[in-house]
Design a protein around this motif. Sequence first.
Motif, PDB file in Angstrom:
ATOM      1  N   ALA A  88     -19.505  92.513  87.877  1.00 52.09           N
ATOM      2  CA  ALA A  88     -18.561  93.467  88.469  1.00 52.09           C
ATOM      3  C   ALA A  88     -17.206  93.473  87.762  1.00 52.09           C
ATOM      4  O   ALA A  88     -16.319  94.242  88.128  1.00 52.09           O
ATOM      5  CB  ALA A  88     -18.367  93.150  89.949  1.00 52.09           C
ATOM      6  N   GLY A  89     -17.051  92.601  86.758  1.00 55.68           N
ATOM      7  CA  GLY A  89     -15.818  92.590  85.971  1.00 55.68           C
ATOM      8  C   GLY A  89     -14.829  91.507  86.322  1.00 55.68           C
ATOM      9  O   GLY A  89     -13.736  91.458  85.755  1.00 55.68           O
ATOM     10  N   PHE A  90     -15.175  90.614  87.253  1.00 58.23           N
ATOM     11  CA  PHE A  90     -14.265  89.529  87.628  1.00 58.23           C
ATOM     12  C   PHE A  90     -14.558  88.306  86.758  1.00 58.23           C
ATOM     13  O   PHE A  90     -15.368  87.452  87.120  1.00 58.23           O
ATOM     14  CB  PHE A  90     -14.425  89.192  89.116  1.00 58.23           C
ATOM     15  N   LEU A  91     -13.878  88.249  85.614  1.00 56.38           N
ATOM     16  CA  LEU A  91     -14.156  87.223  84.611  1.00 56.38           C
ATOM     17  C   LEU A  91     -13.057  86.166  84.601  1.00 56.38           C
ATOM     18  O   LEU A  91     -12.046  86.280  85.297  1.00 56.38           O
ATOM     19  CB  LEU A  91     -14.291  87.862  83.234  1.00 56.38           C
ATOM     20  N   GLY A  92     -13.271  85.137  83.801  1.00 54.76           N
ATOM     21  CA  GLY A  92     -12.227  84.133  83.604  1.00 54.76           C
ATOM     22  C   GLY A  92     -12.489  82.841  84.349  1.00 54.76           C
ATOM     23  O   GLY A  92     -13.131  82.816  85.399  1.00 54.76           O
ATOM     24  N   LYS A  93     -11.956  81.757  83.782  1.00 59.88           N
ATOM     25  CA  LYS A  93     -12.152  80.433  84.366  1.00 59.88           C
ATOM     26  C   LYS A  93     -11.413  80.286  85.699  1.00 59.88           C
ATOM     27  O   LYS A  93     -11.889  79.601  86.612  1.00 59.88           O
ATOM     28  CB  LYS A  93     -11.677  79.364  83.387  1.00 59.88           C
ATOM     29  N   ALA A  94     -10.244  80.912  85.826  1.00 61.16           N
ATOM     30  CA  ALA A  94      -9.472  80.798  87.068  1.00 61.16           C
ATOM     31  C   ALA A  94     -10.253  81.356  88.249  1.00 61.16           C
ATOM     32  O   ALA A  94     -10.288  80.765  89.344  1.00 61.16           O
ATOM     33  CB  ALA A  94      -8.141  81.527  86.928  1.00 61.16           C
ATOM     34  N   MET A  95     -10.897  82.513  88.044  1.00 62.79           N
ATOM     35  CA  MET A  95     -11.703  83.110  89.103  1.00 62.79           C
ATOM     36  C   MET A  95     -12.887  82.216  89.463  1.00 62.79           C
ATOM     37  O   MET A  95     -13.206  82.003  90.643  1.00 62.79           O
ATOM     38  CB  MET A  95     -12.198  84.492  88.662  1.00 62.79           C
ATOM     39  N   LYS A  96     -13.541  81.657  88.437  1.00 63.08           N
ATOM     40  CA  LYS A  96     -14.681  80.770  88.663  1.00 63.08           C
ATOM     41  C   LYS A  96     -14.263  79.527  89.443  1.00 63.08           C
ATOM     42  O   LYS A  96     -14.926  79.122  90.403  1.00 63.08           O
ATOM     43  CB  LYS A  96     -15.299  80.371  87.322  1.00 63.08           C
TER      44      LYS A  96
ATOM     45  N   LYS B 295     -16.789  74.768  98.038  1.00 63.65           N
ATOM     46  CA  LYS B 295     -16.779  73.329  98.320  1.00 63.65           C
ATOM     47  C   LYS B 295     -15.809  72.943  99.443  1.00 63.65           C
ATOM     48  O   LYS B 295     -15.721  71.765  99.805  1.00 63.65           O
ATOM     49  CB  LYS B 295     -16.409  72.564  97.049  1.00 63.65           C
ATOM     50  N   ALA B 296     -15.084  73.912  99.966  1.00 60.84           N
ATOM     51  CA  ALA B 296     -14.081  73.615 100.996  1.00 60.84           C
ATOM     52  C   ALA B 296     -14.731  73.020 102.244  1.00 60.84           C
ATOM     53  O   ALA B 296     -15.784  73.485 102.696  1.00 60.84           O
ATOM     54  CB  ALA B 296     -13.316  74.877 101.357  1.00 60.84           C
ATOM     55  N   THR B 297     -14.096  72.006 102.798  1.00 67.01           N
ATOM     56  CA  THR B 297     -14.620  71.350 103.998  1.00 67.01           C
ATOM     57  C   THR B 297     -13.728  71.567 105.222  1.00 67.01           C
ATOM     58  O   THR B 297     -14.058  71.124 106.317  1.00 67.01           O
ATOM     59  CB  THR B 297     -14.760  69.831 103.745  1.00 67.01           C
TER      60      THR B 297
ATOM     61  N   SER C  72      -9.191  78.837 103.247  1.00 69.24           N
ATOM     62  CA  SER C  72      -8.265  79.967 103.265  1.00 69.24           C
ATOM     63  C   SER C  72      -7.414  79.974 102.005  1.00 69.24           C
ATOM     64  O   SER C  72      -7.143  81.055 101.425  1.00 69.24           O
ATOM     65  CB  SER C  72      -7.369  79.889 104.497  1.00 69.24           C
ATOM     66  N   ASP C  73      -6.970  78.804 101.540  1.00 65.50           N
ATOM     67  CA  ASP C  73      -6.187  78.732 100.315  1.00 65.50           C
ATOM     68  C   ASP C  73      -6.972  79.217  99.105  1.00 65.50           C
ATOM     69  O   ASP C  73      -6.467  79.947  98.264  1.00 65.50           O
ATOM     70  CB  ASP C  73      -5.701  77.287 100.074  1.00 65.50           C
ATOM     71  N   ALA C  74      -8.242  78.812  99.036  1.00 72.52           N
ATOM     72  CA  ALA C  74      -9.091  79.233  97.908  1.00 72.52           C
ATOM     73  C   ALA C  74      -9.335  80.730  97.944  1.00 72.52           C
ATOM     74  O   ALA C  74      -9.310  81.403  96.904  1.00 72.52           O
ATOM     75  CB  ALA C  74     -10.410  78.478  97.941  1.00 72.52           C
ATOM     76  N   MET C  75      -9.568  81.291  99.133  1.00 73.20           N
ATOM     77  CA  MET C  75      -9.787  82.726  99.251  1.00 73.20           C
ATOM     78  C   MET C  75      -8.526  83.518  98.908  1.00 73.20           C
ATOM     79  O   MET C  75      -8.598  84.599  98.293  1.00 73.20           O
ATOM     80  CB  MET C  75     -10.247  83.071 100.666  1.00 73.20           C
ATOM     81  N   THR C  76      -7.387  82.978  99.275  1.00 73.08           N
ATOM     82  CA  THR C  76      -6.120  83.638  98.905  1.00 73.08           C
ATOM     83  C   THR C  76      -5.941  83.660  97.407  1.00 73.08           C
ATOM     84  O   THR C  76      -5.504  84.665  96.828  1.00 73.08           O
ATOM     85  CB  THR C  76      -4.941  82.897  99.556  1.00 73.08           C
ATOM     86  N   GLU C  77      -6.316  82.563  96.752  1.00 74.42           N
ATOM     87  CA  GLU C  77      -6.195  82.505  95.276  1.00 74.42           C
ATOM     88  C   GLU C  77      -7.143  83.520  94.629  1.00 74.42           C
ATOM     89  O   GLU C  77      -6.786  84.168  93.642  1.00 74.42           O
ATOM     90  CB  GLU C  77      -6.531  81.094  94.791  1.00 74.42           C
ATOM     91  N   ILE C  78      -8.331  83.682  95.209  1.00 76.01           N
ATOM     92  CA  ILE C  78      -9.270  84.682  94.684  1.00 76.01           C
ATOM     93  C   ILE C  78      -8.677  86.091  94.822  1.00 76.01           C
ATOM     94  O   ILE C  78      -8.723  86.908  93.891  1.00 76.01           O
ATOM     95  CB  ILE C  78     -10.610  84.597  95.416  1.00 76.01           C
TER      96      ILE C  78
END
Length: 336
Positions: free
Chosen positions: A304-312, A320-322, A328-334
């Motif tokens: 879909a075009g979402f490339l890059g190590k930061a996105m991965k 892996k969030a527990t 929520s922090d990881a989803m905000t970064e995405i």
Amino acid sequence: MQSPKFYVGLTFVSKQEFRDAVYNHAFNNGKELKFIRNDKNRVYVRCRQTGCPFRINAWKVKNAMTWRIASYHEEHEGCGWVYENSMVKSTRVAKRWVKEIGHHVTWTTAEFRKKVKVDEGFELSSKQAYRAMKKAKAILDGEAEESFRKIWDYCLEIDKTNPNTSCHVKKTELLYDGKPRFLRMYFCWEASKEGYKFCRKLIGVDGCHLKTKFGGQLLIAVGIDGNDSIFPLVYAIVEGETKDSWSWFFTLLKKDLQITVEAQQQLTFISDKQKGLLPAFQEVLPNASHRFCVRHLHGNMKLAGFLGKAMKDALWAAAKATTVNSFSDAMTEIKD
């Protein structure tokens, strides 16, 4: 005999077996041999190089169907490796390379010629390589067709020797030469049924394409044992990853692994987002949890075009969030 060792008294079940051994000897040693006599009772083989003393004489054993080497001179003199060998025929090459060609169905003629030159040490013309590959694939297709004819015998043999193993064959409604045609095949071995009792409550399912003339797909379900190792549970050959094939697969899996309604509530399935899977899960295993494989999700994101190590990294951090906050922090970064 791929690597024959000749000696006086060596016996062959037929003249054809002896001839095949001679050809293999010639190919393995880079020699050009000729059959100076080849009749019902005798076969004489000599080296084409003038003055070379190499010879093999084989005679038919009296009152038997076998052939035996009567005299043999092993040494060659004055003849080197023959790269353009008249003994090299497409039929012989096809027989010697049939397994390799079967494992490398995408080989081009040029790639095959190069591989033969490196491994065998002789030259093939483009036409010879093309014919050899075509004949090898015909041999493989013939073997596959013969194997399909033996499927029902195979299942009967499994029922006889391993009665607690599940082996199911589904036929189509179409007829071929007046007989029903093969559609699907399913296996769950007794050892897998017993081993599942000691596995974790997690089952992974996936499918892959079968790269053969007949196509189809292989569906498989695996568990995780006490050592966190993959434990095979069931597998099936089907016409494709559809709702109908997955539902058929899950229905048999559910029965063999004795997955009750109560057991479903403690069980989690993991898969990719293949379209036929979702409705099949809802129909057959509605009370089980269903999760998606992160690696497949990342593959879809890249498409879909979402490339890059930061996105991965952000995606894996969310997976892996527990805690709710770390997720929520990881989803905000995405999103950012």
